[in-house]
Scaffold this motif. Structure first.
Motif, PDB file in Angstrom:
ATOM      1  N   GLU A 102      32.764  21.076  35.695  1.00  0.00           N
ATOM      2  CA  GLU A 102      31.867  21.751  36.636  1.00  0.00           C
ATOM      3  C   GLU A 102      30.462  21.247  36.314  1.00  0.00           C
ATOM      4  OE1 GLU A 102      32.516  25.932  35.954  1.00  0.00           O
ATOM      5  OE2 GLU A 102      34.685  25.626  35.980  1.00  0.00           O
ATOM      6  N   MET A 103      30.036  20.231  37.038  1.00  0.00           N
ATOM      7  CA  MET A 103      28.769  19.566  36.749  1.00  0.00           C
ATOM      8  C   MET A 103      27.596  20.527  36.952  1.00  0.00           C
ATOM      9  SD  MET A 103      27.563  15.855  38.221  1.00  0.00           S
ATOM     10  CE  MET A 103      27.604  16.381  39.907  1.00  0.00           C
ATOM     11  N   SER A 104      26.687  20.553  35.989  1.00  0.00           N
ATOM     12  CA  SER A 104      25.502  21.414  36.085  1.00  0.00           C
ATOM     13  C   SER A 104      24.476  20.773  37.012  1.00  0.00           C
ATOM     14  CB  SER A 104      24.883  21.612  34.700  1.00  0.00           C
ATOM     15  OG  SER A 104      24.167  20.450  34.313  1.00  0.00           O
ATOM     16  N   ASP A 105      23.386  21.495  37.263  1.00  0.00           N
ATOM     17  CA  ASP A 105      22.339  20.950  38.121  1.00  0.00           C
ATOM     18  C   ASP A 105      21.453  19.930  37.397  1.00  0.00           C
ATOM     19  OD1 ASP A 105      20.925  22.660  36.504  1.00  0.00           O
ATOM     20  OD2 ASP A 105      20.117  23.892  38.123  1.00  0.00           O
ATOM     21  N   GLU A 106      21.732  19.661  36.112  1.00  0.00           N
ATOM     22  CA  GLU A 106      20.990  18.613  35.397  1.00  0.00           C
ATOM     23  C   GLU A 106      21.387  17.220  35.891  1.00  0.00           C
ATOM     24  OE1 GLU A 106      20.822  18.827  31.087  1.00  0.00           O
ATOM     25  OE2 GLU A 106      21.197  20.983  31.198  1.00  0.00           O
ATOM     26  N   HIS A 107      22.594  17.125  36.472  1.00  0.00           N
ATOM     27  CA  HIS A 107      23.102  15.840  36.951  1.00  0.00           C
ATOM     28  C   HIS A 107      23.421  15.929  38.433  1.00  0.00           C
ATOM     29  CE1 HIS A 107      24.043  15.849  32.576  1.00  0.00           C
ATOM     30  NE2 HIS A 107      23.506  14.656  32.693  1.00  0.00           N
ATOM     31  N   ASP A 108      23.283  14.802  39.143  1.00  0.00           N
ATOM     32  CA  ASP A 108      23.606  14.802  40.565  1.00  0.00           C
ATOM     33  C   ASP A 108      24.737  13.836  40.904  1.00  0.00           C
ATOM     34  OD1 ASP A 108      22.356  12.333  40.368  1.00  0.00           O
ATOM     35  OD2 ASP A 108      20.692  12.846  41.685  1.00  0.00           O
ATOM     36  N   PHE A 109      25.336  13.239  39.877  1.00  0.00           N
ATOM     37  CA  PHE A 109      26.420  12.285  40.094  1.00  0.00           C
ATOM     38  C   PHE A 109      27.228  12.174  38.809  1.00  0.00           C
ATOM     39  CE2 PHE A 109      27.812   7.888  39.351  1.00  0.00           C
ATOM     40  CZ  PHE A 109      28.614   7.661  40.460  1.00  0.00           C
ATOM     41  N   MET A 110      28.542  12.046  38.970  1.00  0.00           N
ATOM     42  CA  MET A 110      29.399  11.732  37.827  1.00  0.00           C
ATOM     43  C   MET A 110      30.578  10.923  38.331  1.00  0.00           C
ATOM     44  SD  MET A 110      31.426  15.194  36.848  1.00  0.00           S
ATOM     45  CE  MET A 110      33.154  14.985  37.183  1.00  0.00           C
ATOM     46  N   GLU A 111      31.099  10.092  37.442  1.00  0.00           N
ATOM     47  CA  GLU A 111      32.237   9.262  37.816  1.00  0.00           C
ATOM     48  C   GLU A 111      33.015   8.889  36.560  1.00  0.00           C
ATOM     49  OE1 GLU A 111      33.133   5.140  40.303  1.00  0.00           O
ATOM     50  OE2 GLU A 111      31.090   5.599  39.688  1.00  0.00           O
ATOM     51  N   TRP A 112      34.334   8.897  36.679  1.00  0.00           N
ATOM     52  CA  TRP A 112      35.194   8.370  35.623  1.00  0.00           C
ATOM     53  C   TRP A 112      35.376   6.889  35.930  1.00  0.00           C
ATOM     54  CZ3 TRP A 112      36.544  11.037  31.394  1.00  0.00           C
ATOM     55  CH2 TRP A 112      36.451  12.433  31.433  1.00  0.00           C
ATOM     56  N   VAL A 113      34.914   6.029  35.028  1.00  0.00           N
ATOM     57  CA  VAL A 113      34.959   4.583  35.259  1.00  0.00           C
ATOM     58  C   VAL A 113      35.930   3.926  34.285  1.00  0.00           C
ATOM     59  CG1 VAL A 113      32.609   4.538  36.179  1.00  0.00           C
ATOM     60  CG2 VAL A 113      32.974   4.147  33.735  1.00  0.00           C
ATOM     61  N   ASP A 114      36.450   2.786  34.669  1.00  0.00           N
ATOM     62  CA  ASP A 114      37.395   2.029  33.849  1.00  0.00           C
ATOM     63  C   ASP A 114      36.624   1.349  32.712  1.00  0.00           C
ATOM     64  OD1 ASP A 114      39.064  -0.039  32.795  1.00  0.00           O
ATOM     65  OD2 ASP A 114      40.217  -0.065  34.660  1.00  0.00           O
ATOM     66  N   VAL A 115      36.973   1.657  31.470  1.00  0.00           N
ATOM     67  CA  VAL A 115      36.229   1.106  30.322  1.00  0.00           C
ATOM     68  C   VAL A 115      36.346  -0.406  30.227  1.00  0.00           C
ATOM     69  CG1 VAL A 115      36.242   3.174  28.883  1.00  0.00           C
ATOM     70  CG2 VAL A 115      38.121   1.548  28.699  1.00  0.00           C
ATOM     71  N   LYS A 116      37.389  -0.981  30.789  1.00  0.00           N
ATOM     72  CA  LYS A 116      37.584  -2.434  30.696  1.00  0.00           C
ATOM     73  C   LYS A 116      36.814  -3.193  31.772  1.00  0.00           C
ATOM     74  CE  LYS A 116      42.233  -1.916  28.701  1.00  0.00           C
ATOM     75  NZ  LYS A 116      41.725  -1.409  27.480  1.00  0.00           N
ATOM     76  N   LYS A 117      36.445  -2.521  32.857  1.00  0.00           N
ATOM     77  CA  LYS A 117      35.806  -3.212  33.987  1.00  0.00           C
ATOM     78  C   LYS A 117      34.393  -2.730  34.289  1.00  0.00           C
ATOM     79  CE  LYS A 117      40.271  -3.682  36.272  1.00  0.00           C
ATOM     80  NZ  LYS A 117      41.086  -3.203  37.384  1.00  0.00           N
ATOM     81  N   TYR A 118      33.947  -1.670  33.659  1.00  0.00           N
ATOM     82  CA  TYR A 118      32.690  -1.029  34.049  1.00  0.00           C
ATOM     83  C   TYR A 118      31.469  -1.868  33.703  1.00  0.00           C
ATOM     84  CZ  TYR A 118      28.998   2.453  34.425  1.00  0.00           C
ATOM     85  OH  TYR A 118      27.852   3.121  34.762  1.00  0.00           O
ATOM     86  N   ASP A 119      30.572  -2.008  34.676  1.00  0.00           N
ATOM     87  CA  ASP A 119      29.275  -2.653  34.470  1.00  0.00           C
ATOM     88  C   ASP A 119      28.204  -1.559  34.479  1.00  0.00           C
ATOM     89  OD1 ASP A 119      26.887  -4.039  34.485  1.00  0.00           O
ATOM     90  OD2 ASP A 119      27.193  -4.935  36.467  1.00  0.00           O
ATOM     91  N   PRO A 120      27.605  -1.257  33.327  1.00  0.00           N
ATOM     92  CA  PRO A 120      26.642  -0.146  33.257  1.00  0.00           C
ATOM     93  C   PRO A 120      25.255  -0.465  33.802  1.00  0.00           C
ATOM     94  CG  PRO A 120      26.890  -1.157  31.105  1.00  0.00           C
ATOM     95  CD  PRO A 120      27.867  -1.848  32.018  1.00  0.00           C
TER      96      PRO A 120
END
Length: 140
Positions: A102-120
């Motif tokens: 349950e995302m708080s109002d401190e953040h406006d986006f979240m995503e579960w990303v693939d650790v092998k392919k993710y470009d930060p």
């Protein structure tokens, strides 16, 4: 004569669900973030895990179960976006056991990303980008 610095401490979770890794975006700065946050002054001389638990409740909700490895795997320099304070990131491995975030109002986006392919690079900058790159290089 040099003077000693004063630094804040932020504890961040590198939260996994299998091969997925949770990334978030800070609402105020628009920059990448991870679950966790700065330690309050009264928490410094207490068990630091209590500070992590407080941050998990605040940012991810009370209906989530997370296993946190109490031994940090990363210590890195950082600047807190709000106020540009020098800060030390202490990073912990964490695993989602069950529950829904349950995302708080401190953040406006979240995503579960693939650790092998993710470009930060589109989301993270500066020292947080460095920390995420270290994590992905060593633990993907």
């Amino acid at each position: 004569m040099s003077k000693h610095g004063f630094f804040q401490i932020t504890q961040k979770l590198f939260l996994r669900d299998g091969d997925k890794f949770l990334v978030m975006r800070d609402r105020k700065s628009g920059l990448g973030d991870l679950p966790g946050g700065r330690m309050d002054e009264d928490e410094f001389f207490e068990d630091w895990y209590l500070s992590i638990k407080r941050e998990i409740r605040e940012e991810l909700g009370a209906n989530i179960e997370i296993e946190v490895n109490p031994k940090p795997f990363l210590i890195h320099k950082h600047r807190v976006n709000e106020g540009n304070h020098p800060c030390v990131i202490i990073g912990y491995h964490a695993k989602l056991i069950k529950g829904k975030i349950e995302m708080s109002d401190e953040h406006d986006f979240m995503e579960w990303v693939d650790v092998k392919k993710y470009d930060p690079t589109p989301l993270f900058t500066e020292y947080m980008l460095d920390a995420v790159r270290v994590y992905l290089k060593e633990y993907a």
